[in-house]
Write a protein that holds these residues in place. Structure first.
Motif, PDB file in Angstrom:
ATOM      1  N   GLY A 137       0.799  -1.230   0.000  1.00  0.00           N
ATOM      2  CA  GLY A 137       0.000   0.000   0.000  1.00  0.00           C
ATOM      3  C   GLY A 137       0.823   1.267   0.000  1.00  0.00           C
ATOM      4  N   MET A 138       2.161   1.142  -0.084  1.00  0.00           N
ATOM      5  CA  MET A 138       3.060   2.300  -0.079  1.00  0.00           C
ATOM      6  C   MET A 138       4.034   2.167  -1.242  1.00  0.00           C
ATOM      7  SD  MET A 138       2.274   4.134   2.628  1.00  0.00           S
ATOM      8  CE  MET A 138       3.704   5.111   3.028  1.00  0.00           C
ATOM      9  N   PRO A 139       4.566   3.294  -1.749  1.00  0.00           N
ATOM     10  CA  PRO A 139       5.536   3.202  -2.841  1.00  0.00           C
ATOM     11  C   PRO A 139       6.864   2.619  -2.365  1.00  0.00           C
ATOM     12  CG  PRO A 139       5.260   5.486  -2.141  1.00  0.00           C
ATOM     13  CD  PRO A 139       4.268   4.668  -1.371  1.00  0.00           C
ATOM     14  N   ILE A 140       7.647   2.119  -3.323  1.00  0.00           N
ATOM     15  CA  ILE A 140       9.034   1.740  -3.053  1.00  0.00           C
ATOM     16  C   ILE A 140       9.905   2.667  -3.896  1.00  0.00           C
ATOM     17  CG2 ILE A 140       8.610  -0.634  -2.331  1.00  0.00           C
ATOM     18  CD1 ILE A 140       9.450  -1.517  -5.185  1.00  0.00           C
ATOM     19  N   TYR A 141      11.137   2.863  -3.433  1.00  0.00           N
ATOM     20  CA  TYR A 141      12.012   3.873  -4.013  1.00  0.00           C
ATOM     21  C   TYR A 141      13.346   3.276  -4.417  1.00  0.00           C
ATOM     22  CZ  TYR A 141       8.659   6.641  -1.365  1.00  0.00           C
ATOM     23  OH  TYR A 141       7.504   7.166  -0.858  1.00  0.00           O
ATOM     24  N   GLU A 142      14.091   4.060  -5.248  1.00  0.00           N
ATOM     25  CA  GLU A 142      15.448   3.679  -5.658  1.00  0.00           C
ATOM     26  C   GLU A 142      15.518   2.219  -6.099  1.00  0.00           C
ATOM     27  OE1 GLU A 142      18.412   4.834  -2.806  1.00  0.00           O
ATOM     28  OE2 GLU A 142      17.434   6.755  -2.454  1.00  0.00           O
ATOM     29  N   VAL A 143      14.564   1.828  -6.924  1.00  0.00           N
ATOM     30  CA  VAL A 143      14.497   0.444  -7.404  1.00  0.00           C
ATOM     31  C   VAL A 143      15.565   0.220  -8.468  1.00  0.00           C
ATOM     32  CG1 VAL A 143      13.028  -1.261  -8.543  1.00  0.00           C
ATOM     33  CG2 VAL A 143      12.025   0.377  -6.927  1.00  0.00           C
ATOM     34  N   GLU A 144      16.340  -0.852  -8.269  1.00  0.00           N
ATOM     35  CA  GLU A 144      17.378  -1.224  -9.230  1.00  0.00           C
ATOM     36  C   GLU A 144      17.308  -2.712  -9.514  1.00  0.00           C
ATOM     37  OE1 GLU A 144      21.416   0.401  -8.934  1.00  0.00           O
ATOM     38  OE2 GLU A 144      20.700   1.323  -7.067  1.00  0.00           O
ATOM     39  N   LEU A 145      17.575  -3.060 -10.756  1.00  0.00           N
ATOM     40  CA  LEU A 145      17.656  -4.456 -11.175  1.00  0.00           C
ATOM     41  C   LEU A 145      19.099  -4.709 -11.600  1.00  0.00           C
ATOM     42  CD1 LEU A 145      14.457  -4.391 -13.366  1.00  0.00           C
ATOM     43  CD2 LEU A 145      14.658  -5.412 -11.109  1.00  0.00           C
ATOM     44  N   PRO A 146      19.921  -5.325 -10.728  1.00  0.00           N
ATOM     45  CA  PRO A 146      21.307  -5.620 -11.110  1.00  0.00           C
ATOM     46  C   PRO A 146      21.351  -6.556 -12.312  1.00  0.00           C
ATOM     47  CG  PRO A 146      20.993  -5.864  -8.745  1.00  0.00           C
ATOM     48  CD  PRO A 146      19.628  -5.725  -9.363  1.00  0.00           C
ATOM     49  N   LEU A 147      22.207  -6.235 -13.272  1.00  0.00           N
ATOM     50  CA  LEU A 147      22.336  -7.040 -14.481  1.00  0.00           C
ATOM     51  C   LEU A 147      23.630  -7.824 -14.432  1.00  0.00           C
ATOM     52  CD1 LEU A 147      21.304  -4.313 -17.080  1.00  0.00           C
ATOM     53  CD2 LEU A 147      19.875  -6.107 -16.091  1.00  0.00           C
ATOM     54  N   PRO A 148      23.612  -9.104 -14.825  1.00  0.00           N
ATOM     55  CA  PRO A 148      24.853  -9.883 -14.830  1.00  0.00           C
ATOM     56  C   PRO A 148      25.848  -9.290 -15.820  1.00  0.00           C
ATOM     57  CG  PRO A 148      22.991 -11.183 -15.659  1.00  0.00           C
ATOM     58  CD  PRO A 148      22.466  -9.836 -15.288  1.00  0.00           C
ATOM     59  N   ALA A 149      27.117  -9.296 -15.429  1.00  0.00           N
ATOM     60  CA  ALA A 149      28.166  -8.749 -16.291  1.00  0.00           C
ATOM     61  C   ALA A 149      28.937  -9.887 -16.953  1.00  0.00           C
ATOM     62  CB  ALA A 149      29.118  -7.894 -15.468  1.00  0.00           C
ATOM     63  N   HIS A 150      29.416  -9.606 -18.159  1.00  0.00           N
ATOM     64  CA  HIS A 150      30.317 -10.557 -18.825  1.00  0.00           C
ATOM     65  C   HIS A 150      31.673 -10.458 -18.134  1.00  0.00           C
ATOM     66  CE1 HIS A 150      27.421 -11.352 -21.963  1.00  0.00           C
ATOM     67  NE2 HIS A 150      27.291 -10.061 -22.179  1.00  0.00           N
ATOM     68  N   GLU A 151      32.475 -11.490 -18.272  1.00  0.00           N
ATOM     69  CA  GLU A 151      33.791 -11.494 -17.634  1.00  0.00           C
ATOM     70  C   GLU A 151      34.596 -10.272 -18.051  1.00  0.00           C
ATOM     71  OE1 GLU A 151      37.508 -14.534 -17.297  1.00  0.00           O
ATOM     72  OE2 GLU A 151      35.503 -15.375 -17.545  1.00  0.00           O
ATOM     73  N   GLY A 152      35.175  -9.597 -17.065  1.00  0.00           N
ATOM     74  CA  GLY A 152      35.972  -8.411 -17.341  1.00  0.00           C
ATOM     75  C   GLY A 152      35.168  -7.122 -17.418  1.00  0.00           C
ATOM     76  N   GLU A 153      33.859  -7.212 -17.379  1.00  0.00           N
ATOM     77  CA  GLU A 153      33.009  -6.021 -17.419  1.00  0.00           C
ATOM     78  C   GLU A 153      32.542  -5.676 -16.017  1.00  0.00           C
ATOM     79  OE1 GLU A 153      29.632  -6.658 -19.883  1.00  0.00           O
ATOM     80  OE2 GLU A 153      30.744  -6.593 -21.744  1.00  0.00           O
ATOM     81  N   GLU A 154      32.247  -4.405 -15.833  1.00  0.00           N
ATOM     82  CA  GLU A 154      31.679  -3.978 -14.562  1.00  0.00           C
ATOM     83  C   GLU A 154      30.184  -4.273 -14.577  1.00  0.00           C
ATOM     84  OE1 GLU A 154      31.217   0.220 -12.269  1.00  0.00           O
ATOM     85  OE2 GLU A 154      33.155  -0.169 -13.227  1.00  0.00           O
ATOM     86  N   GLN A 155      29.651  -4.745 -13.435  1.00  0.00           N
ATOM     87  CA  GLN A 155      28.226  -5.062 -13.373  1.00  0.00           C
ATOM     88  C   GLN A 155      27.405  -3.782 -13.459  1.00  0.00           C
ATOM     89  OE1 GLN A 155      26.940  -7.352  -9.991  1.00  0.00           O
ATOM     90  NE2 GLN A 155      24.833  -7.366 -10.664  1.00  0.00           N
TER      91      GLN A 155
END
Length: 127
Positions: free
Chosen positions: A49-67
């Motif tokens: 019944g209340m909002p949520i904030y600062e929602v993030e969906l972490p994405l998998p990174a390929h090797e050597g890449e930053e997530q």
């Protein structure tokens, strides 16, 4: 007797803290675009019944890449917000499946729900 009562009270307080966070879910699902093509979209559902904030969906990174992560921001109460998912995920897509989500509840606590649906506090300063 007192110790048992204190444990019960602590458990009740923790249940109250988790109440909103337990009503938040996220998944990836194929959708049809207006031109009939198939693409993947993240769905973030707030059944509280209340909002949520600062929602993030972490994405998998390929090797050597930053997530990286898909920043969604706010999800209003009782609504499902959709955002495009990485196009390359379509190759391995079979059916809707849960995705990791991080968010802040209306009391300012950070939460994380992993791909298996396990909910945990994302911040260490437990109040």
């Amino acid at each position: 007797m007192l110790r048992r009562e204190l444990r019960r009270e602590a458990s009740r307080v923790e249940d109250e803290r988790r109440a909103q966070a337990e009503r938040i879910s996220a998944w990836v699902e194929a959708v049809r675009t207006v031109d009939g093509k198939r693409e993947l979209a993240f769905h973030i559902h707030n059944a509280s019944g209340m909002p949520i904030y600062e929602v993030e969906l972490p994405l998998p990174a390929h090797e050597g890449e930053e997530q990286g992560s898909e920043f969604v921001g706010l999800v209003p109460p009782g609504q499902t917000v959709k955002r495009p998912a990485p196009h390359e995920w379509l190759r391995s897509y079979v059916e809707p499946e849960p995705v990791q989500i991080e968010f802040q509840d209306s009391a300012g606590r950070r939460w994380n729900r992993d791909e298996q649906g396990t909910l945990s506090r994302a911040d260490d300063d437990r109040d």
